[in-house]
Design a protein around this motif. Structure first.
Motif, PDB file in Angstrom:
ATOM      1  N   ILE A   6      38.701  45.141  33.037  1.00  0.00           N
ATOM      2  CA  ILE A   6      39.196  43.768  33.032  1.00  0.00           C
ATOM      3  C   ILE A   6      39.618  43.448  34.460  1.00  0.00           C
ATOM      4  CG2 ILE A   6      40.908  42.158  32.113  1.00  0.00           C
ATOM      5  CD1 ILE A   6      41.304  44.307  29.811  1.00  0.00           C
ATOM      6  N   VAL A   7      39.102  42.353  34.992  1.00  0.00           N
ATOM      7  CA  VAL A   7      39.512  41.880  36.314  1.00  0.00           C
ATOM      8  C   VAL A   7      40.119  40.493  36.102  1.00  0.00           C
ATOM      9  CG1 VAL A   7      38.746  41.209  38.614  1.00  0.00           C
ATOM     10  CG2 VAL A   7      37.734  43.217  37.497  1.00  0.00           C
ATOM     11  N   TYR A   8      41.331  40.310  36.628  1.00  0.00           N
ATOM     12  CA  TYR A   8      42.017  39.042  36.388  1.00  0.00           C
ATOM     13  C   TYR A   8      42.560  38.451  37.688  1.00  0.00           C
ATOM     14  CZ  TYR A   8      46.508  41.423  36.922  1.00  0.00           C
ATOM     15  OH  TYR A   8      47.575  42.125  37.427  1.00  0.00           O
ATOM     16  N   ALA A   9      42.694  37.120  37.662  1.00  0.00           N
ATOM     17  CA  ALA A   9      43.368  36.374  38.724  1.00  0.00           C
ATOM     18  C   ALA A   9      44.485  35.593  38.053  1.00  0.00           C
ATOM     19  CB  ALA A   9      42.399  35.418  39.419  1.00  0.00           C
ATOM     20  N   ILE A  22      44.277  41.868  26.111  1.00  0.00           N
ATOM     21  CA  ILE A  22      42.922  42.396  25.924  1.00  0.00           C
ATOM     22  C   ILE A  22      42.916  43.904  26.155  1.00  0.00           C
ATOM     23  CG2 ILE A  22      40.560  42.342  26.819  1.00  0.00           C
ATOM     24  CD1 ILE A  22      41.094  39.339  27.460  1.00  0.00           C
ATOM     25  N   GLU A  23      43.632  44.354  27.168  1.00  0.00           N
ATOM     26  CA  GLU A  23      43.715  45.788  27.445  1.00  0.00           C
ATOM     27  C   GLU A  23      44.245  46.541  26.220  1.00  0.00           C
ATOM     28  OE1 GLU A  23      45.409  48.663  30.950  1.00  0.00           O
ATOM     29  OE2 GLU A  23      46.613  46.916  30.436  1.00  0.00           O
ATOM     30  N   GLU A  24      45.315  46.032  25.641  1.00  0.00           N
ATOM     31  CA  GLU A  24      45.899  46.680  24.469  1.00  0.00           C
ATOM     32  C   GLU A  24      44.924  46.664  23.289  1.00  0.00           C
ATOM     33  OE1 GLU A  24      49.673  45.891  21.552  1.00  0.00           O
ATOM     34  OE2 GLU A  24      50.040  45.739  23.713  1.00  0.00           O
ATOM     35  N   THR A  34      40.269  49.886  32.093  1.00  0.00           N
ATOM     36  CA  THR A  34      40.952  49.765  33.373  1.00  0.00           C
ATOM     37  C   THR A  34      41.154  48.281  33.648  1.00  0.00           C
ATOM     38  OG1 THR A  34      39.817  51.727  34.200  1.00  0.00           O
ATOM     39  CG2 THR A  34      40.824  50.291  35.849  1.00  0.00           C
ATOM     40  N   THR A  35      42.343  47.911  34.088  1.00  0.00           N
ATOM     41  CA  THR A  35      42.654  46.519  34.405  1.00  0.00           C
ATOM     42  C   THR A  35      43.050  46.426  35.868  1.00  0.00           C
ATOM     43  OG1 THR A  35      43.400  46.160  32.133  1.00  0.00           O
ATOM     44  CG2 THR A  35      44.106  44.546  33.785  1.00  0.00           C
ATOM     45  N   THR A  36      42.447  45.445  36.567  1.00  0.00           N
ATOM     46  CA  THR A  36      42.657  45.307  38.004  1.00  0.00           C
ATOM     47  C   THR A  36      42.822  43.845  38.382  1.00  0.00           C
ATOM     48  OG1 THR A  36      41.104  47.154  38.274  1.00  0.00           O
ATOM     49  CG2 THR A  36      41.735  45.968  40.259  1.00  0.00           C
ATOM     50  N   GLU A  37      43.768  43.566  39.264  1.00  0.00           N
ATOM     51  CA  GLU A  37      43.915  42.220  39.821  1.00  0.00           C
ATOM     52  C   GLU A  37      42.737  41.990  40.759  1.00  0.00           C
ATOM     53  OE1 GLU A  37      44.840  38.782  41.867  1.00  0.00           O
ATOM     54  OE2 GLU A  37      44.816  40.682  42.933  1.00  0.00           O
ATOM     55  N   VAL A  38      42.188  40.775  40.758  1.00  0.00           N
ATOM     56  CA  VAL A  38      40.926  40.488  41.444  1.00  0.00           C
ATOM     57  C   VAL A  38      40.953  40.825  42.939  1.00  0.00           C
ATOM     58  CG1 VAL A  38      41.360  38.035  41.951  1.00  0.00           C
ATOM     59  CG2 VAL A  38      39.002  38.849  41.559  1.00  0.00           C
ATOM     60  N   SER A  39      42.083  40.658  43.602  1.00  0.00           N
ATOM     61  CA  SER A  39      42.134  40.957  45.046  1.00  0.00           C
ATOM     62  C   SER A  39      42.062  42.459  45.314  1.00  0.00           C
ATOM     63  CB  SER A  39      43.392  40.366  45.678  1.00  0.00           C
ATOM     64  OG  SER A  39      44.547  41.009  45.164  1.00  0.00           O
ATOM     65  N   GLN A  40      42.247  43.268  44.273  1.00  0.00           N
ATOM     66  CA  GLN A  40      42.181  44.725  44.393  1.00  0.00           C
ATOM     67  C   GLN A  40      40.894  45.295  43.803  1.00  0.00           C
ATOM     68  OE1 GLN A  40      44.757  46.246  46.062  1.00  0.00           O
ATOM     69  NE2 GLN A  40      45.365  44.112  46.353  1.00  0.00           N
ATOM     70  N   ILE A  51      31.621  47.523  29.313  1.00  0.00           N
ATOM     71  CA  ILE A  51      32.060  46.172  28.958  1.00  0.00           C
ATOM     72  C   ILE A  51      32.839  45.588  30.138  1.00  0.00           C
ATOM     73  CG2 ILE A  51      33.387  44.767  27.334  1.00  0.00           C
ATOM     74  CD1 ILE A  51      33.061  47.113  25.309  1.00  0.00           C
ATOM     75  N   CYS A  52      32.454  44.383  30.552  1.00  0.00           N
ATOM     76  CA  CYS A  52      33.032  43.711  31.723  1.00  0.00           C
ATOM     77  C   CYS A  52      33.743  42.434  31.271  1.00  0.00           C
ATOM     78  CB  CYS A  52      31.928  43.336  32.704  1.00  0.00           C
ATOM     79  SG  CYS A  52      30.731  44.642  33.054  1.00  0.00           S
ATOM     80  N   VAL A  53      34.988  42.247  31.720  1.00  0.00           N
ATOM     81  CA  VAL A  53      35.771  41.074  31.328  1.00  0.00           C
ATOM     82  C   VAL A  53      36.438  40.471  32.553  1.00  0.00           C
ATOM     83  CG1 VAL A  53      37.703  40.228  29.924  1.00  0.00           C
ATOM     84  CG2 VAL A  53      36.234  42.059  29.049  1.00  0.00           C
ATOM     85  N   THR A  54      36.376  39.146  32.661  1.00  0.00           N
ATOM     86  CA  THR A  54      37.175  38.446  33.666  1.00  0.00           C
ATOM     87  C   THR A  54      38.141  37.510  32.952  1.00  0.00           C
ATOM     88  OG1 THR A  54      35.486  36.706  33.913  1.00  0.00           O
ATOM     89  CG2 THR A  54      35.444  38.522  35.509  1.00  0.00           C
ATOM     90  N   ALA A  55      39.334  37.409  33.514  1.00  0.00           N
ATOM     91  CA  ALA A  55      40.364  36.481  33.040  1.00  0.00           C
ATOM     92  C   ALA A  55      40.884  35.762  34.275  1.00  0.00           C
ATOM     93  CB  ALA A  55      41.489  37.233  32.333  1.00  0.00           C
TER      94      ALA A  55
END
Length: 153
Positions: A6-9, A22-24, A34-40, A51-55
């Motif tokens: 999951i990549v989120y901004a 979503i992670e839970e 794995t969840t990551t902030e978009v700048s990282q 499976i690829c997810v953007t938020a």
């Protein structure tokens, strides 16, 4: 075991909350996530998961609804990837006050479509912070992603 990223901004914390929900849900379904902030994150990180997810949020104060500045490079890199065999889902928050409500979700959906990945669930757009009904919708979204991945195996 399936894997997801999951990549989120998040500007206000709403999309960080969405990513956490979503992670839970993935963890409850036995998915390694794995969840990551978009700048990282790097768009190529999606090559290593099933499976690829953007938020993401949509910057609506000026213009016609823009991608978050911190997500532009990631978005551009994403469109260059070959993600055939992967499943994707897009979600995010917005403010229904604006005509361009959550259009960055649509932008990421189109970017993923260019990669050859398979859409695993309909996009989820949430007005501001996720509430009880939104949480249920996000859990169903996550389940659909996993089911789509399993159907492709």
């Amino acid at each position: 075991m399936a894997s997801a990223r999951i990549v989120y901004a998040s500007l206000t914390g709403n999309n960080e909350d969405i990513a956490g929900i979503i992670e839970e849900a993935f963890e409850d379904l036995g998915v390694d996530v794995t969840t990551t902030e978009v700048s990282q994150a790097l768009a190529s990180d999606f090559e290593d998961v099933d499976i690829c997810v953007t938020a993401t949020y949509t910057y609506s104060d000026v213009g016609d609804g823009e991608l978050p500045d911190e997500a532009v490079d990631f978005y551009e890199e994403l469109q260059e990837l070959d993600l055939k065999g992967k499943v994707y889902g897009c979600c995010g928050s917005g403010d229904r006050f604006y005509d361009d409500f959550a259009t960055s979700v649509d932008d990421f959906d189109k970017a993923f479509a260019k990669t050859g990945a398979t859409k695993g669930a309909e996009d989820v757009k949430i007005d501001l912070a996720p509430e009880e009904d939104d949480i249920k919708h996000l859990e169903a979204f996550t389940k659909q992603l996993v089911e789509k991945y399993q159907a492709l195996q």
